[in-house]
Design an enzyme around this catalytic site. Structure first.
Site, PDB file in Angstrom:
ATOM      1  N   MET A 168      -4.010  -7.364  -1.190  1.00 55.29           N
ATOM      2  CA  MET A 168      -5.386  -6.953  -0.910  1.00 55.29           C
ATOM      3  C   MET A 168      -6.361  -8.120  -1.084  1.00 55.29           C
ATOM      4  O   MET A 168      -7.255  -8.313  -0.255  1.00 55.29           O
ATOM      5  CB  MET A 168      -5.789  -5.780  -1.817  1.00 55.29           C
ATOM      6  CG  MET A 168      -4.987  -4.520  -1.585  1.00 55.29           C
ATOM      7  SD  MET A 168      -4.958  -3.991   0.138  1.00 55.29           S
ATOM      8  CE  MET A 168      -6.621  -3.384   0.349  1.00 55.29           C
ATOM      9  N   ASN A 215      -7.109   9.096  -0.657  1.00 53.57           N
ATOM     10  CA  ASN A 215      -5.830   9.216  -1.359  1.00 53.57           C
ATOM     11  C   ASN A 215      -5.663  10.601  -1.970  1.00 53.57           C
ATOM     12  O   ASN A 215      -4.561  11.141  -2.027  1.00 53.57           O
ATOM     13  CB  ASN A 215      -5.703   8.147  -2.446  1.00 53.57           C
ATOM     14  CG  ASN A 215      -5.347   6.801  -1.831  1.00 53.57           C
ATOM     15  OD1 ASN A 215      -4.832   6.736  -0.714  1.00 53.57           O
ATOM     16  ND2 ASN A 215      -5.629   5.718  -2.539  1.00 53.57           N
ATOM     17  N   HIS A 245     -13.328   0.334  -2.027  1.00 45.25           N
ATOM     18  CA  HIS A 245     -11.909   0.557  -1.751  1.00 45.25           C
ATOM     19  C   HIS A 245     -11.557   0.259  -0.296  1.00 45.25           C
ATOM     20  O   HIS A 245     -11.818   1.055   0.596  1.00 45.25           O
ATOM     21  CB  HIS A 245     -11.549   2.015  -2.113  1.00 45.25           C
ATOM     22  CG  HIS A 245     -10.114   2.340  -1.922  1.00 45.25           C
ATOM     23  ND1 HIS A 245      -9.648   3.623  -1.716  1.00 45.25           N
ATOM     24  CD2 HIS A 245      -9.010   1.551  -1.910  1.00 45.25           C
ATOM     25  CE1 HIS A 245      -8.346   3.594  -1.568  1.00 45.25           C
ATOM     26  NE2 HIS A 245      -7.927   2.348  -1.677  1.00 45.25           N
ATOM     27  N   GLU A 270      -3.075  -2.674 -10.385  1.00 41.78           N
ATOM     28  CA  GLU A 270      -3.679  -1.352 -10.637  1.00 41.78           C
ATOM     29  C   GLU A 270      -3.373  -0.906 -12.075  1.00 41.78           C
ATOM     30  O   GLU A 270      -2.506  -0.066 -12.329  1.00 41.78           O
ATOM     31  CB  GLU A 270      -3.111  -0.364  -9.605  1.00 41.78           C
ATOM     32  CG  GLU A 270      -3.690   1.028  -9.640  1.00 41.78           C
ATOM     33  CD  GLU A 270      -5.039   1.166  -8.953  1.00 41.78           C
ATOM     34  OE1 GLU A 270      -5.678   0.142  -8.681  1.00 41.78           O
ATOM     35  OE2 GLU A 270      -5.448   2.310  -8.719  1.00 41.78           O
TER      36      GLU A 270
HETATM   37  P1  NAI Z   1      -0.651  -7.326  -5.690  1.00 43.31           P
HETATM   38  O1  NAI Z   1       0.339  -7.036  -6.740  1.00 43.31           O
HETATM   39  O2  NAI Z   1      -0.193  -7.737  -4.340  1.00 43.31           O
HETATM   40  O3  NAI Z   1      -1.687  -8.424  -6.205  1.00 43.31           O
HETATM   41  C1  NAI Z   1      -2.292  -8.405  -7.464  1.00 43.31           C
HETATM   42  C2  NAI Z   1      -2.640  -9.832  -7.804  1.00 43.31           C
HETATM   43  O4  NAI Z   1      -3.443  -9.830  -8.980  1.00 43.31           O
HETATM   44  C3  NAI Z   1      -1.427 -10.702  -8.095  1.00 43.31           C
HETATM   45  O5  NAI Z   1      -1.480 -11.878  -7.336  1.00 43.31           O
HETATM   46  C4  NAI Z   1      -1.574 -11.027  -9.587  1.00 43.31           C
HETATM   47  O6  NAI Z   1      -1.084 -12.329  -9.923  1.00 43.31           O
HETATM   48  C5  NAI Z   1      -3.081 -10.952  -9.737  1.00 43.31           C
HETATM   49  N1  NAI Z   1      -3.519 -10.786 -11.113  1.00 43.31           N
HETATM   50  C6  NAI Z   1      -2.986 -10.002 -12.081  1.00 43.31           C
HETATM   51  N2  NAI Z   1      -3.699 -10.161 -13.215  1.00 43.31           N
HETATM   52  C7  NAI Z   1      -4.705 -11.030 -12.946  1.00 43.31           C
HETATM   53  C8  NAI Z   1      -5.759 -11.604 -13.693  1.00 43.31           C
HETATM   54  N3  NAI Z   1      -5.906 -11.295 -14.965  1.00 43.31           N
HETATM   55  N4  NAI Z   1      -6.588 -12.480 -13.109  1.00 43.31           N
HETATM   56  C9  NAI Z   1      -6.422 -12.806 -11.808  1.00 43.31           C
HETATM   57  N5  NAI Z   1      -5.425 -12.310 -11.061  1.00 43.31           N
HETATM   58  C10 NAI Z   1      -4.587 -11.431 -11.616  1.00 43.31           C
HETATM   59  O7  NAI Z   1      -1.536  -6.006  -5.603  1.00 43.31           O
HETATM   60  P2  NAI Z   1      -2.365  -5.452  -4.370  1.00 43.31           P
HETATM   61  O8  NAI Z   1      -1.518  -4.554  -3.572  1.00 43.31           O
HETATM   62  O9  NAI Z   1      -3.081  -6.555  -3.720  1.00 43.31           O
HETATM   63  O10 NAI Z   1      -3.417  -4.500  -5.111  1.00 43.31           O
HETATM   64  C11 NAI Z   1      -4.535  -5.014  -5.781  1.00 43.31           C
HETATM   65  C12 NAI Z   1      -5.481  -3.858  -6.058  1.00 43.31           C
HETATM   66  O11 NAI Z   1      -5.842  -3.247  -4.837  1.00 43.31           O
HETATM   67  C13 NAI Z   1      -4.882  -2.759  -6.912  1.00 43.31           C
HETATM   68  O12 NAI Z   1      -5.879  -2.207  -7.728  1.00 43.31           O
HETATM   69  C14 NAI Z   1      -4.435  -1.741  -5.877  1.00 43.31           C
HETATM   70  O13 NAI Z   1      -4.335  -0.431  -6.396  1.00 43.31           O
HETATM   71  C15 NAI Z   1      -5.529  -1.868  -4.869  1.00 43.31           C
HETATM   72  N6  NAI Z   1      -5.185  -1.423  -3.541  1.00 43.31           N
HETATM   73  C16 NAI Z   1      -3.955  -1.661  -3.019  1.00 43.31           C
HETATM   74  C17 NAI Z   1      -3.639  -1.231  -1.752  1.00 43.31           C
HETATM   75  C18 NAI Z   1      -2.283  -1.496  -1.164  1.00 43.31           C
HETATM   76  O14 NAI Z   1      -1.890  -0.794  -0.213  1.00 43.31           O
HETATM   77  N7  NAI Z   1      -1.545  -2.460  -1.661  1.00 43.31           N
HETATM   78  C19 NAI Z   1      -4.621  -0.497  -0.915  1.00 43.31           C
HETATM   79  C20 NAI Z   1      -5.914  -0.385  -1.532  1.00 43.31           C
HETATM   80  C21 NAI Z   1      -6.170  -0.805  -2.802  1.00 43.31           C
END
Ligand code: NAI
Length: 739
Positions: free
Chosen positions: A333, A509, A459, A411
């Site tokens: 994201m 959702n 979102h 998340e």
């Molecule tokens: P992801 O797992 O692909 O990426 C998360 C990133 O955050 C990783 O690169 C990680 O290293 C980084 N991270 C973790 N702790 C950190 C910190 N303290 N400081 C900086 N970076 C940090 O996850 P994704 O899928 O991108 O999801 C991110 C957010 O978006 C979540 O809250 C998720 O629920 C939400 N989301 C996800 C969707 C999806 O379909 N994947 C759709 C809509 C929202």
């Protein structure tokens, strides 16, 4: 201020100028009264012997003519009346086309629908190269076809292939594309449009000038000419068109009668005189204008317009301008959001905890740019410029002067809270902060901040480059200014923002999860994965629930489902199958190559994961049950009515302001089929009483999760609907009542 829309002047060289300037409006719209005035003006113009040529322009900034008056189409309930209305409009444009001197439409702005048909009836068209100059015939998107001569004059000018493409796609062509496709005869720099148009008029009036333009129009390339000029070639064109419509509508051509009607009119009139062609066009428009599909699509158009105008708040506040942005978390994201901001011209600072994660954020952004390049919407040089707007780091360096920071880390409430608390010390006092959480409480997350009034949920949906919806979620302490700023910002990013309450799962959702869970239950009872998916694709969903779970990621679906189970209890009890897939088998869906389907390298289509199937059979055997093969109507009703029921609860609780907003969110967030208009309009169309009855039957046979929402029961008892019935719906229901 003049009370007239059409103002005529004639210069010393006998060149007339007709200026279109609808009084009291920022746009020119072709209502019935405007068409009447035009008709009278054309009568006067036809009798003028002192005019050698007529230039027609608009006094409105950025608009030539924005289209016909949609409310006049919406009110039509009789096919003959609708056909008559089209014929009246056609007659006016026929008069325009028959003026005894050349007419030149000078277009500098939106030239849509009836406006485009107006321009088509002129002898020549010249356009500016301004970004706002756009030509389009978007009628099929409203369930009708161009009925003021567009189906006849456009193909005659641009050819059958390009004409079909423009009408069936409803896409907009800019000045340059319109010149390339021969829709206009010249495209001039915006600042010199007037001067160049005068030169164009002088040249075409001079000896041989007109012949030069006509000759240019004929140079359309040999291939379309060969195909279009003979019966066999045209049959091939229509066959290809049919196949491409099947693809774009995902086999649902019949659900969009305007598409087939357009193809039929163009096929039947390809060799006809324009008079015969116009008559057929008017009849087809008449038939389409009274269909429920047309009324549904017009309803959606109104909702879209209302969302575009909605500031998201009831008080008047000035939104904070946002030009400098940052994203924390460079995952799927975060990388997608960085892509969006950079694509829309903003600088983005991307932060993660480690460099490899940042590299994957860049990869994500590059992948979306790659898709744009493949569809030729951007070239390598432009990509370099956009990518250069993204900078990165593992610290908060560069965060001090950002206007907006979007948090998109994992998340997890405690991780998000600690990231936000740390962030607040690193940014300016006026900067806005948003979280891209899928389902966690914005209010609770905001409690980690000293100034929660500048914090909000934003979102985005995955994939960010394709999904138009953004849910805007104010927490309890979010200020109206923050809400208005993020709504305005989302629009600037060309997304559709919908403000929703901070409830678990927010809107989309929350409404989607019971549907996904019910699909899993059907599978646990023995229904085949592909049968469930096929049934819902047949209903019009872009993909079935199992393919969707694989696309979203089993891990993401599991986490969202767990949060919702905790919040809503029994009716959202997590499917045991989904838990086992995530917790025991560690299946991730498409990104891990394995989920409900197997994504094998070298195969374009995924195949069903029969390991899961075997497991279901073993479980069924253990409890002494036999595999059930639920009929299609049960599959559809169980999944879709769970979704409808939750949508109704969201209205009951005021999660979203309007039923229309909820329907639009489901259309844009999950691809609910537009021809059904959204879950609530679908419930209206089925009849709320019938929906309640079916839910009660399921509740009795399958469990209390199906208990109808109080609002539905109440509406059924008092015979209410989510939408006021249109005049057409009244006719329809009284007809069906009398059967
Ligand atoms: P992801 O797992 O692909 O990426 C998360 C990133 O955050 C990783 O690169 C990680 O290293 C980084 N991270 C973790 N702790 C950190 C910190 N303290 N400081 C900086 N970076 C940090 O996850 P994704 O899928 O991108 O999801 C991110 C957010 O978006 C979540 O809250 C998720 O629920 C939400 N989301 C996800 C969707 C999806 O379909 N994947 C759709 C809509 C929202």
């Amino acid at each position: 201020m003049s009370e007239k829309t059409f103002i005529l002047t004639v210069d010393s060289e006998s060149v007339g100028r007709l200026t279109i300037d609808m009084p009291g409006s920022s746009a020119n719209i072709l209502s019935r009264s405007v068409m009447k005035e035009l008709d009278q003006m054309l009568g006067e113009l036809a009798a003028r012997s002192d005019i050698r040529a007529l230039v027609i322009g608009s006094a409105k900034k950025g608009i030539f003519i924005a289209g016909a008056d949609i409310s006049e189409i919406e009110g039509l309930v009789d096919a003959e009346d609708a056909a008559d209305m089209a014929a009246e409009g056609q007659a006016v444009f026929t008069k325009l086309a028959a003026l005894p001197y050349p007419t030149i439409a000078m277009i500098d702005g939106a030239c849509m629908g009836g406006g485009c048909e107006f321009a088509l009836a002129c002898t020549y068209r010249v356009a500016s190269d301004h970004a706002k100059t756009r030509f389009s015939l978007p009628e099929v998107q409203l369930g009708i076809l161009p009925g003021f001569g567009g189906t006849q004059r456009l193909p005659r000018l641009v050819g059958l292939i390009a004409g079909l493409e423009m009408i069936l796609s409803g896409r907009q062509w800019d000045g340059k594309k319109s010149l390339k496709r021969h829709l206009v005869d010249a495209c001039y720099p915006h600042d010199f449009l007037e001067d160049y148009t005068q030169r164009f008029v002088r040249e075409t009036l001079a000896d041989g000038g007109a012949t030069k333009v006509i000759r240019r129009r004929r140079r359309k390339g040999i291939q379309p000419l060969l195909l279009e000029s003979n019966g066999l070639g045209r049959a091939l064109i229509f066959r290809k068109t049919h196949l491409s419509l099947k693809k774009t509508t995902r086999n649902q051509v019949a659900a969009y009668p305007a598409l087939s009607a357009t193809v039929n009119v163009l096929r039947e009139t390809a060799r006809c005189s324009i008079d015969v062609g116009l008559r057929k066009e008017a009849v087809a428009l008449g038939e389409l204008a009274i269909t429920p599909e047309c009324k549904t699509l017009i309803g959606l158009y109104h909702i879209k317009t209302a969302i575009e105008k909605d500031s998201g708040v009831l008080v008047a506040v000035d939104p904070v301008p946002v030009t400098k942005t940052a994203v924390i978390g460079a995952g799927v994201m975060g990388g997608g959001i960085a892509w969006l901001f950079s694509y829309r011209g903003l600088s983005v600072r991307m932060k993660d905890i480690a460099w490899p994660a940042i590299a994957s954020g860049y990869q994500q952004a590059a992948a979306y740019y790659g898709q744009l390049r493949r569809s030729r919407r951007i070239d390598n040089r432009e990509i370099d410029v956009c990518m250069a707007r993204i900078s990165s780091g593992v610290s908060f360096v560069g965060f001090g002067d950002q206007d907006l920071v979007v948090e998109a880390v994992v998340e997890n409430m405690s991780v998000k809270k600690s990231v936000l608390a740390e962030l607040e010390n690193e940014i300016g006092s006026e900067a806005l902060i948003a979280t891209n959480t899928s389902a966690l409480s914005v209010t609770e997350m905001g409690s980690a901040l000293k100034r929660p009034e500048r914090f909000i949920g934003l979102h985005f949906f995955n994939p960010v480059n394709r999904m138009p919806l953004v849910e805007i979620i104010p927490g309890e302490k979010t200020s109206p200014r923050t809400v208005a700023s993020l709504v305005a910002f989302a629009k600037k990013m060309r997304k559709t923002p919908i403000v929703v309450k901070d409830v678990p799962g927010f809107l989309v959702n929350r409404v989607l999860m019971p549907y996904m869970n019910e699909a899993c239950r059907l599978f646990e009872e023995g229904a085949f994965v592909e049968r469930v998916d096929e049934a819902l694709v047949g209903f019009g969903m872009p993909m079935g629930p199992f393919r969707l779970a694989d696309e979203v990621g089993i891990d993401v679906a599991f986490k969202v489902a767990s949060t919702l189970q905790e919040a809503y209890g029994e009716r959202m009890t997590l499917s045991g199958l989904l838990s086992a897939m995530y917790e025991d088998d560690h299946l991730l869906g498409k990104k891990g190559g394995k989920g409900f389907y197997l994504y094998l390298s070298g195969k374009t289509k995924p195949v069903v994961n029969d390991q899961l199937d075997k497991r279901v059979e073993a479980v069924l055997k253990k409890v002494g049950s036999r595999r059930r093969h639920p009929p299609e109507d049960e599959i559809l009703d169980r999944t879709l009515l769970m979704l409808v029921n939750e949508a109704a609860r969201c209205i009951e609780e005021g999660v979203v302001e309007e039923p229309g907003y909820l329907d639009m969110a489901m259309l844009m967030g999950v691809g609910f089929p537009p021809f059904h208009g959204g879950p609530l309009r679908y419930a209206d169309q089925r009849g709320i009483g019938r929906v309640v009855k079916r839910l009660e039957e399921f509740a009795r046979d399958l469990g209390p999760r199906f208990t109808p929402a109080a609002i539905l029961v109440d509406m059924a008892e008092s015979n209410r609907r989510f939408y006021e019935p249109t005049a057409a719906a009244y006719v329809e229901s009284s007809e069906s009542d009398s059967l």
